[in-house]
Write a protein that holds these residues in place. Structure first.
Motif, mmCIF file in Angstrom:
data_model
loop_
_atom_site.group_PDB
_atom_site.id
_atom_site.type_symbol
_atom_site.label_atom_id
_atom_site.label_comp_id
_atom_site.label_asym_id
_atom_site.label_seq_id
_atom_site.Cartn_x
_atom_site.Cartn_y
_atom_site.Cartn_z
ATOM 1 N N ILE A 68 5.197 25.456 -15.316
ATOM 2 C CA ILE A 68 6.133 23.522 -15.187
ATOM 3 C C ILE A 68 7.841 23.824 -14.259
ATOM 4 N N TYR A 69 8.081 24.532 -14.651
ATOM 5 C CA TYR A 69 9.905 24.776 -14.781
ATOM 6 C C TYR A 69 9.699 25.209 -12.884
ATOM 7 N N SER A 70 8.288 25.995 -12.174
ATOM 8 C CA SER A 70 8.687 26.346 -10.530
ATOM 9 C C SER A 70 7.925 25.052 -10.052
ATOM 10 N N TYR A 71 6.911 24.603 -10.802
ATOM 11 C CA TYR A 71 6.696 23.148 -10.241
ATOM 12 C C TYR A 71 8.514 22.509 -10.342
ATOM 13 N N HIS A 72 9.030 22.199 -10.675
ATOM 14 C CA HIS A 72 10.036 20.874 -10.533
ATOM 15 C C HIS A 72 10.838 21.501 -9.668
ATOM 16 N N LYS A 73 11.197 22.904 -10.165
ATOM 17 C CA LYS A 73 12.159 23.618 -9.507
ATOM 18 C C LYS A 73 11.774 23.829 -7.674
ATOM 19 N N GLU A 74 10.443 23.579 -7.289
ATOM 20 C CA GLU A 74 10.041 23.860 -5.818
ATOM 21 C C GLU A 74 10.079 22.493 -5.273
ATOM 22 N N ARG A 75 9.384 21.430 -6.204
ATOM 23 C CA ARG A 75 9.483 20.175 -5.518
ATOM 24 C C ARG A 75 10.447 19.328 -5.627
ATOM 25 N N GLY A 76 11.516 19.696 -6.774
ATOM 26 C CA GLY A 76 12.253 18.405 -7.114
ATOM 27 C C GLY A 76 11.902 17.399 -7.708
ATOM 28 N N ASN A 77 10.713 17.092 -8.294
ATOM 29 C CA ASN A 77 10.430 15.815 -8.379
ATOM 30 C C ASN A 77 11.036 15.778 -10.163
ATOM 31 N N THR A 78 11.798 13.963 -10.149
ATOM 32 C CA THR A 78 11.963 13.888 -11.714
ATOM 33 C C THR A 78 10.634 14.409 -12.896
ATOM 34 N N VAL A 79 10.651 15.158 -13.592
ATOM 35 C CA VAL A 79 9.914 15.862 -14.786
ATOM 36 C C VAL A 79 10.178 15.532 -16.428
ATOM 37 N N LEU A 80 9.591 14.665 -17.012
ATOM 38 C CA LEU A 80 9.689 14.535 -18.619
ATOM 39 C C LEU A 80 9.192 15.230 -19.326
ATOM 40 N N LEU A 81 9.446 15.898 -20.035
ATOM 41 C CA LEU A 81 8.979 16.576 -20.729
ATOM 42 C C LEU A 81 8.908 16.658 -22.675
ATOM 43 N N VAL A 82 7.897 16.013 -23.368
ATOM 44 C CA VAL A 82 7.977 15.756 -24.438
ATOM 45 C C VAL A 82 7.676 17.761 -24.879
ATOM 46 N N SER A 83 7.917 17.516 -26.495
ATOM 47 C CA SER A 83 7.708 18.250 -27.166
ATOM 48 C C SER A 83 8.719 18.449 -28.652
ATOM 49 N N HIS A 84 7.837 19.325 -29.145
ATOM 50 C CA HIS A 84 8.171 19.276 -30.657
ATOM 51 C C HIS A 84 8.825 20.955 -30.254
ATOM 52 N N SER A 85 9.413 21.945 -29.529
ATOM 53 C CA SER A 85 9.450 23.024 -29.810
ATOM 54 C C SER A 85 10.802 22.931 -28.677
ATOM 55 N N MET A 86 11.915 23.376 -29.643
ATOM 56 C CA MET A 86 13.581 23.393 -29.568
ATOM 57 C C MET A 86 13.688 24.502 -28.221
ATOM 58 N N GLU A 87 12.598 25.167 -29.209
ATOM 59 C CA GLU A 87 13.091 26.939 -27.573
ATOM 60 C C GLU A 87 12.673 26.437 -26.033
ATOM 61 N N ASP A 88 11.273 25.270 -25.960
ATOM 62 C CA ASP A 88 11.226 25.343 -24.585
ATOM 63 C C ASP A 88 11.914 24.148 -24.201
ATOM 64 N N VAL A 89 12.345 23.401 -25.009
ATOM 65 C CA VAL A 89 13.069 22.113 -24.552
ATOM 66 C C VAL A 89 14.088 22.548 -24.166
ATOM 67 N N GLY A 90 15.174 23.607 -24.523
ATOM 68 C CA GLY A 90 16.669 24.078 -24.582
ATOM 69 C C GLY A 90 16.591 24.793 -23.450
ATOM 70 N N THR A 91 15.232 26.093 -22.989
ATOM 71 C CA THR A 91 15.328 26.880 -22.277
ATOM 72 C C THR A 91 14.546 25.772 -20.825
ATOM 73 N N VAL A 92 14.008 25.030 -20.590
ATOM 74 C CA VAL A 92 13.773 23.914 -19.538
ATOM 75 C C VAL A 92 14.645 22.850 -18.670
ATOM 76 N N CYS A 93 14.658 22.564 -20.008
ATOM 77 C CA CYS A 93 15.404 21.150 -19.192
ATOM 78 C C CYS A 93 17.256 20.655 -19.319
ATOM 79 N N ASP A 94 17.560 19.646 -18.443
ATOM 80 C CA ASP A 94 18.752 19.833 -18.270
ATOM 81 C C ASP A 94 19.523 18.609 -19.125
ATOM 82 N N LYS A 95 18.961 18.377 -19.596
ATOM 83 C CA LYS A 95 18.637 16.591 -20.467
ATOM 84 C C LYS A 95 17.854 16.226 -21.656
#
Ligand SMILES: Nc1ncnc2c1ncn2[C@@H]1O[C@H](COP(=O)(O)OP(=O)(O)OP(=O)(O)O)[C@@H](O)[C@H]1O
Ligand SMILES: [Mg+2]
Length: 287
Positions: A187-214
């Motif tokens: 998912i991270y590479s998808y966002h990097k390569e395409r530059g699309n807007t991505v919204l990720l709902v997650s219960h994992s703070m680790e996942d969100v902290g690692t990949v999300c800007d906001k």
């Protein structure tokens, strides 16, 4: 300019009955093109209801969703078009698979947009590659796939529409740790390569902290916080009051800060932590 914004967005389930419940309560926010946003919040806080309104799957009880500044319900007959622009991968998307073969399932969206056969084929192969789905699986029935493969097939079906905005509702839930890591990095590479807007709902703070800007923080149907990941996760105590925690690495660094080490609050990744600690030790002449 914002790609997606909402104003006073509200959703009430079973309105006018004894079971009436306001799941999303007067939310207003703006999302910039290319943002990678995490949506967190305890169970039942309204995350899935919110994202279903963002792609027009359910209609707001009041308030509005604007895509490129146009209210998506201005022309209700064209709401299907919105679903191709704002692709939503549901919580447990494997239940969305229904065609005879995996290939037909992934092709469902592109076929409905009206692409020709060659374009559809290309989209399917490209999307399968993006989620690392073995092309040999394309001829199989989706019901013969493993849980993780089904999940990836369902995500490929949404990616194949090449949506302007991709929303994933708990995409990693129920996968084993390796499967989670692989899917998250895809998912991270998808966002990097395409530059699309991505919204990720997650219960994992680790996942969100690692990949999300906001990060958006939902609490009891309201939007409690919406800020950079670094600023949101700098507020451990406030999050704790909402029944949430911060990524483990962030709390380790917080403890070191409390013990007197000059590090940064809101450190989100182990890599960043190692870099900062190494720099500190060098400055101190201890390395
Ligand atoms: N179809 C429905 N009918 C009535 N109430 C519903 C329905 N779907 C959800 N709700 C209620 O609305 C609230 C918000 O639900 P929602 O699924 O949006 O939360 P969530 O944040 O996605 O939770 P989770 O983290 O468990 O996925 C909950 O109290 C839920 O019980
Ligand atoms: Mg949910």
């Amino acid at each position: 300019m914002s790609i997606l914004s909402v104003k006073d967005l509200t959703y009430v389930y079973s309105q006018g009955t004894p079971f009436e419940h306001t799941a999303v309560d007067k939310l207003s926010f703006e999302i910039e093109r290319g943002d990678f946003i995490g949506i967190i919040g305890h169970t039942g806080s309204g995350k899935s209801t919110l994202v279903q309104m963002l792609n027009g799957l359910i209609k707001p009880t009041s308030g509005a969703v604007y895509l490129d500044n146009i209210n998506i319900w201005d022309k209700p007959k064209e709401i299907r078009k919105i679903r191709f622009k704002v692709g939503l991968v549901f919580q447990y998307p494997e239940y969305q698979l229904f065609e005879e073969t995996v290939e037909k399932d992934i092709a469902f969206g592109p076929t409905n947009i009206g692409l020709n056969e060659k374009e559809i084929k290309e989209r399917v192969l490209q999307a399968a590659k993006f989620v690392d789905l073995n092309p040999e699986l394309l001829v199989k029935s989706p019901f013969d796939l493993s849980g993780g493969e089904k999940r990836r097939a369902a995500i490929a079906g949404v990616i194949a529409m090449d949506p302007d905005i991709l929303i994933l509702d708990e995409p990693c839930a129920g996968l084993d740790p390796l499967g989670r890591d692989i899917l998250l990095s895809q998912i991270y590479s998808y966002h990097k390569e395409r530059g699309n807007t991505v919204l990720l709902v997650s219960h994992s703070m680790e996942d969100v902290g690692t990949v999300c800007d906001k990060v958006m923080v939902m609490n009891r149907s309201r939007l409690e916080m919406f800020d950079t990941a670094q600023r949101v996760f700098s507020q451990g105590e406030r999050l704790q009051k909402l029944g949430l925690r911060i990524p483990q690495i962030t709390s380790v660094i917080d403890e070191l800060i409390d013990a007197g080490f000059p590090l940064k609050r809101g450190t989100l990744t182990v890599e960043q932590a190692v870099e900062d600690i190494t720099e500190y030790l060098k400055r101190e002449g201890r390395l």
